[in-house]
Design a protein around this motif. Sequence first.
Motif, PDB file in Angstrom:
ATOM      1  N   SER A 169      -8.481  -1.240   2.487  1.00  9.99           N
ATOM      2  CA  SER A 169      -7.237  -0.908   1.814  1.00  9.99           C
ATOM      3  C   SER A 169      -6.404  -2.175   1.609  1.00  9.99           C
ATOM      4  O   SER A 169      -6.168  -2.936   2.552  1.00  9.99           O
ATOM      5  CB  SER A 169      -6.450   0.107   2.652  1.00  9.99           C
TER       6      SER A 169
ATOM      7  N   ARG B 212      -9.916   7.873  -0.549  1.00  7.87           N
ATOM      8  CA  ARG B 212      -9.703   6.505  -1.016  1.00  7.87           C
ATOM      9  C   ARG B 212      -9.210   6.575  -2.452  1.00  7.87           C
ATOM     10  O   ARG B 212      -9.724   7.363  -3.251  1.00  7.87           O
ATOM     11  CB  ARG B 212     -11.004   5.698  -0.974  1.00  7.87           C
TER      12      ARG B 212
ATOM     13  N   HIS C  76      -7.340   7.968   6.851  1.00  8.85           N
ATOM     14  CA  HIS C  76      -6.408   6.865   6.698  1.00  8.85           C
ATOM     15  C   HIS C  76      -4.996   7.407   6.877  1.00  8.85           C
ATOM     16  O   HIS C  76      -4.690   8.506   6.406  1.00  8.85           O
ATOM     17  CB  HIS C  76      -6.565   6.223   5.320  1.00  8.85           C
TER      18      HIS C  76
ATOM     19  N   VAL D 264       0.819  -1.216   0.000  1.00  5.66           N
ATOM     20  CA  VAL D 264       0.000   0.000   0.000  1.00  5.66           C
ATOM     21  C   VAL D 264       0.854   1.268   0.000  1.00  5.66           C
ATOM     22  O   VAL D 264       0.619   2.196  -0.785  1.00  5.66           O
ATOM     23  CB  VAL D 264      -0.985   0.002   1.190  1.00  5.66           C
TER      24      VAL D 264
ATOM     25  N   LEU E 276      -7.256   1.325  -2.088  1.00  5.14           N
ATOM     26  CA  LEU E 276      -6.223   1.878  -1.209  1.00  5.14           C
ATOM     27  C   LEU E 276      -6.814   3.004  -0.376  1.00  5.14           C
ATOM     28  O   LEU E 276      -7.545   3.857  -0.893  1.00  5.14           O
ATOM     29  CB  LEU E 276      -5.058   2.435  -2.033  1.00  5.14           C
TER      30      LEU E 276
END
Length: 215
Positions: free
Chosen positions: A174, A206, A199, A32, A150
């Motif tokens: 994710s 996102r 995040h 990621v 992600l």
Amino acid sequence: MTGDLFAALRVPSVERIDDGAIWLRAFADEQVAVLVQAIDQVTAQAPFRQMQTPGGYTMSVAMSNCGELGWVTDRRGYRYQRDDPLSQRPWPAMPDVFVKLAVAAANAAGFDNFMPDACLINRYVPGARMSLHQDKNEGDMTQPIVSVSLGLPATFLFGGNERADKPVRMRLESGDVVVWGGPSRLRFHGVDTLAEGVHELTGQCRYNLTFRKAG
């Protein structure tokens, strides 16, 4: 907060959604951070923009592309083209980490010899959504779609062959990857309205990488 601090706790798994449609949970968890870095590099050259549909609607999702071809929409319609309409220059090359992930995910889902020539990068912020649609502008329908999530979690809607068919609702985290092809290649799909959240790597958004064989 959702983030990669918890990625190690997730156990990769494979779930069959339907014939030709596979959900690879946690498939990209370990990548990621590098994927987000690659997105930043691509969008430094081809910035995110909110495109307009042929009907004049401005999409809530911001988009960019990399690879030989890029998907665009405007008053003239939906299509792939080699040049970024903002810069009039070729789209950025697809990062190697993108290519390797897309090929590996396709192989894991049973689709051998997939080699994407287009990657659509979508950025969702809270309130953004993607209505049900089909991916049907590609030149090779024998090749699958590979979709990588992600950042913030989202509810993916995987419908049937008709827009009116009730979709399956899937909460994608994710690092999750969904691959669909074969009998499922033209299934309607979309993303429900993104909820508020933060995040650790992507902030209040996102990203979705969608790999295709467009040419």
